[in-house]
Design an enzyme around this catalytic site. Sequence first.
Site, PDB file in Angstrom:
ATOM      1  N   CYS A  84      41.236  35.865  47.056  1.00  0.00           N
ATOM      2  CA  CYS A  84      42.604  35.548  46.652  1.00  0.00           C
ATOM      3  C   CYS A  84      42.726  34.130  46.084  1.00  0.00           C
ATOM      4  CB  CYS A  84      43.579  35.719  47.811  1.00  0.00           C
ATOM      5  SG  CYS A  84      45.284  35.657  47.234  1.00  0.00           S
ATOM      6  N   CYS A 122      48.336  38.815  43.144  1.00  0.00           N
ATOM      7  CA  CYS A 122      48.371  37.647  44.006  1.00  0.00           C
ATOM      8  C   CYS A 122      49.829  37.334  44.336  1.00  0.00           C
ATOM      9  CB  CYS A 122      47.715  36.478  43.272  1.00  0.00           C
ATOM     10  SG  CYS A 122      47.524  35.046  44.307  1.00  0.00           S
TER      11      CYS A 122
HETATM   12  C1  LIG Z   1      43.739  33.242  53.450  1.00  0.00           C
HETATM   13  C2  LIG Z   1      43.632  34.521  52.699  1.00  0.00           C
HETATM   14  C3  LIG Z   1      44.718  34.981  51.961  1.00  0.00           C
HETATM   15  C4  LIG Z   1      44.625  36.168  51.256  1.00  0.00           C
HETATM   16  N1  LIG Z   1      45.728  36.614  50.589  1.00  0.00           N
HETATM   17  C5  LIG Z   1      45.703  37.804  49.978  1.00  0.00           C
HETATM   18  C6  LIG Z   1      46.882  38.357  49.398  1.00  0.00           C
HETATM   19  O1  LIG Z   1      47.944  37.757  49.479  1.00  0.00           O
HETATM   20  N2  LIG Z   1      46.807  39.552  48.792  1.00  0.00           N
HETATM   21  C7  LIG Z   1      45.634  40.258  48.742  1.00  0.00           C
HETATM   22  O2  LIG Z   1      45.623  41.361  48.190  1.00  0.00           O
HETATM   23  N3  LIG Z   1      44.480  39.762  49.265  1.00  0.00           N
HETATM   24  C8  LIG Z   1      44.502  38.570  49.888  1.00  0.00           C
HETATM   25  N4  LIG Z   1      43.360  38.087  50.491  1.00  0.00           N
HETATM   26  C9  LIG Z   1      42.067  38.730  50.208  1.00  0.00           C
HETATM   27  C10 LIG Z   1      41.788  40.003  50.988  1.00  0.00           C
HETATM   28  O3  LIG Z   1      42.019  39.816  52.369  1.00  0.00           O
HETATM   29  C11 LIG Z   1      40.349  40.413  50.731  1.00  0.00           C
HETATM   30  O4  LIG Z   1      40.130  40.488  49.338  1.00  0.00           O
HETATM   31  C12 LIG Z   1      39.991  41.749  51.348  1.00  0.00           C
HETATM   32  O5  LIG Z   1      40.161  41.718  52.740  1.00  0.00           O
HETATM   33  C13 LIG Z   1      38.541  42.105  51.027  1.00  0.00           C
HETATM   34  O6  LIG Z   1      38.212  43.334  51.602  1.00  0.00           O
HETATM   35  P1  LIG Z   1      36.676  43.736  51.818  1.00  0.00           P
HETATM   36  O7  LIG Z   1      36.719  45.060  52.468  1.00  0.00           O
HETATM   37  O8  LIG Z   1      35.924  43.561  50.551  1.00  0.00           O
HETATM   38  O9  LIG Z   1      36.154  42.631  52.825  1.00  0.00           O
HETATM   39  P2  LIG Z   1      36.684  42.314  54.287  1.00  0.00           P
HETATM   40  O10 LIG Z   1      38.065  42.841  54.472  1.00  0.00           O
HETATM   41  O11 LIG Z   1      36.458  40.860  54.492  1.00  0.00           O
HETATM   42  O12 LIG Z   1      35.753  43.174  55.237  1.00  0.00           O
HETATM   43  C14 LIG Z   1      34.353  43.116  55.225  1.00  0.00           C
HETATM   44  C15 LIG Z   1      33.863  43.834  56.461  1.00  0.00           C
HETATM   45  O13 LIG Z   1      32.442  43.995  56.373  1.00  0.00           O
HETATM   46  C16 LIG Z   1      31.874  43.693  57.622  1.00  0.00           C
HETATM   47  N5  LIG Z   1      30.483  43.263  57.416  1.00  0.00           N
HETATM   48  C17 LIG Z   1      30.038  42.044  57.098  1.00  0.00           C
HETATM   49  N6  LIG Z   1      28.693  42.041  57.017  1.00  0.00           N
HETATM   50  C18 LIG Z   1      28.288  43.307  57.257  1.00  0.00           C
HETATM   51  C19 LIG Z   1      27.027  43.925  57.319  1.00  0.00           C
HETATM   52  N7  LIG Z   1      25.891  43.243  57.132  1.00  0.00           N
HETATM   53  N8  LIG Z   1      26.972  45.262  57.612  1.00  0.00           N
HETATM   54  C20 LIG Z   1      28.109  45.975  57.818  1.00  0.00           C
HETATM   55  N9  LIG Z   1      29.332  45.417  57.782  1.00  0.00           N
HETATM   56  C21 LIG Z   1      29.420  44.091  57.507  1.00  0.00           C
HETATM   57  C22 LIG Z   1      32.749  42.615  58.202  1.00  0.00           C
HETATM   58  O14 LIG Z   1      32.635  42.566  59.619  1.00  0.00           O
HETATM   59  C23 LIG Z   1      34.131  43.065  57.736  1.00  0.00           C
HETATM   60  O15 LIG Z   1      34.768  43.895  58.685  1.00  0.00           O
HETATM   61  C24 LIG Z   1      43.420  36.912  51.241  1.00  0.00           C
HETATM   62  C25 LIG Z   1      42.333  36.462  52.006  1.00  0.00           C
HETATM   63  C26 LIG Z   1      42.435  35.298  52.734  1.00  0.00           C
HETATM   64  C27 LIG Z   1      41.269  34.843  53.556  1.00  0.00           C
END
Ligand SMILES: Cc1cc2nc3c(=O)[nH]c(=O)nc-3n(C[C@H](O)[C@H](O)[C@H](O)COP(=O)(O)OP(=O)(O)OC[C@H]3O[C@@H](n4cnc5c(N)ncnc54)[C@H](O)[C@@H]3O)c2cc1C
Length: 415
Positions: free
Chosen positions: A160, A352
């Site tokens: 983000c 965003c």
């Molecule tokens: C401060 C902040 C503000 C944000 N604001 C927004 C917003 O306003 N709007 C928006 O849309 N997005 C926002 N985001 C971004 C959004 O939260 C992320 O883009 C989203 O959560 C990504 O999803 P993901 O599934 O790719 O990763 P994540 O949700 O981070 O999940 C990854 C998962 O993989 C697991 N994992 C890690 N390594 C391994 C491994 N080796 N084997 C198996 N599993 C593993 C982790 O434990 C975790 O559960 C924000 C993020 C932050 C930090």
Amino acid sequence: MKKHYQILILGGGTAGIMVAAQLMRKDSALKIGLLEPADVHYYQPAWTLVGAGTYSFRKTARPMKEVIPKGVDWIQEAAATLQPKKNSVIGSTGQIFTYDFLVVAPGLVYDLDLVPGLGEALDQGVVCSNYTNPEHTWEVLRNFKGGIALFTQPNTPIKCGGAPQKIMYLAEQYFRKHKVRDHTTVVFATPGTTIFGVPEIRKTLMKVIDRKDINLRFGYQLVKIDAEKQIAWYRLASHESEYNHKQIPLVKEGDLLGIPYDMLHTAPPSVAPAFVGESVLANPSGWMEVDKHSLQHVEFQNVFGLGDVAGLPTAKTGAAIRKQVPIVVDNLLKLLREHHLGTKSYNGYSSCPLVTDYGKMVLAEFDYDNNFVPDPKLKNMLISDSSKEHWRLWILKKYGLPYLYWNKMLKGKEV
Ligand SMILES: Cc1cc2nc3c(=O)[nH]c(=O)nc-3n(C[C@H](O)[C@H](O)[C@H](O)COP(=O)(O)OP(=O)(O)OC[C@H]3O[C@@H](n4cnc5c(N)ncnc54)[C@H](O)[C@@H]3O)c2cc1C
């Protein structure tokens, strides 16, 4: 012993859970395995509000077992080694998992070593990050007595991209309300060239910057933190420029420029998890190399990647994942049943929600070409122009989006 799945998903974050949930809704007979080591699933977008003291951190967390869809086999361990040529993944306990199709969604990790000094400083004293400990950010804001409030971000892609400035807008209002604003200089130092890539949003944000009298510094590449002297050190890029000049006691060291701070908020430098970055699935920068429209790996046709780990030229957000998941699910099911990809194409949509004050927000929605593409459904909320600040958008951020996340998105329902 080997365990085989039709579809193996790596990561139970936003992307992994949504893919699992949509697949199970479409075909509950699928044999799906989910490798996820964590006990807790977080709704990270609300951490911006937690950092500003207007949302409870507790409400951003749910036990992992409650969000994993019924019928999906949760293997509570991390993926350690990818072996796409053998259609297998080795888990952290040494178990081998084989698959017909693989979905890679482990998010990103923070590499604090990329900015020396940051690791020691972060989440201590006056240095905070909504990315790592939003409750500490709130403590820093409350304890701030004036001086230089520095908001910054690293040179790497981050989750983000707007989040480092959202907390600044809220903090500025908080300082005003608590009578520290008149002896505070608010500085935003970014490696970028502009406050936001989408012209319609940029126009609004520049008005916010003017209203809040923020000192903007572009082309500032954060290279180290001196926590003891409270100085953030930067290398200046050739496009370096300043907007709304403020006299700040800057310091120099060789070709580096230091900004002294009395409080510092930053996003941490972010990279793909090593087991992806060091695998054959990665592009030269370490992110997962997928086709930007089909989200299929460019070489291994039974492998898909989405979410933060994917090397896509768009912003890494949960909102982007909302649009990526139906593409991956459609492609997986078509490949499974008809042996060809679906026809849906991801256009780079990301969004965003830029909170600009307590009670105001702008909703940046855009595609690969930075076109402003507002959701027509916003009209139902009586929002005619989401590129302008609106109180209804704040209500959407604080109440509407968390509700949709837990009750619709994670349950595999279309939103
Ligand atoms: C401060 C902040 C503000 C944000 N604001 C927004 C917003 O306003 N709007 C928006 O849309 N997005 C926002 N985001 C971004 C959004 O939260 C992320 O883009 C989203 O959560 C990504 O999803 P993901 O599934 O790719 O990763 P994540 O949700 O981070 O999940 C990854 C998962 O993989 C697991 N994992 C890690 N390594 C391994 C491994 N080796 N084997 C198996 N599993 C593993 C982790 O434990 C975790 O559960 C924000 C993020 C932050 C930090």
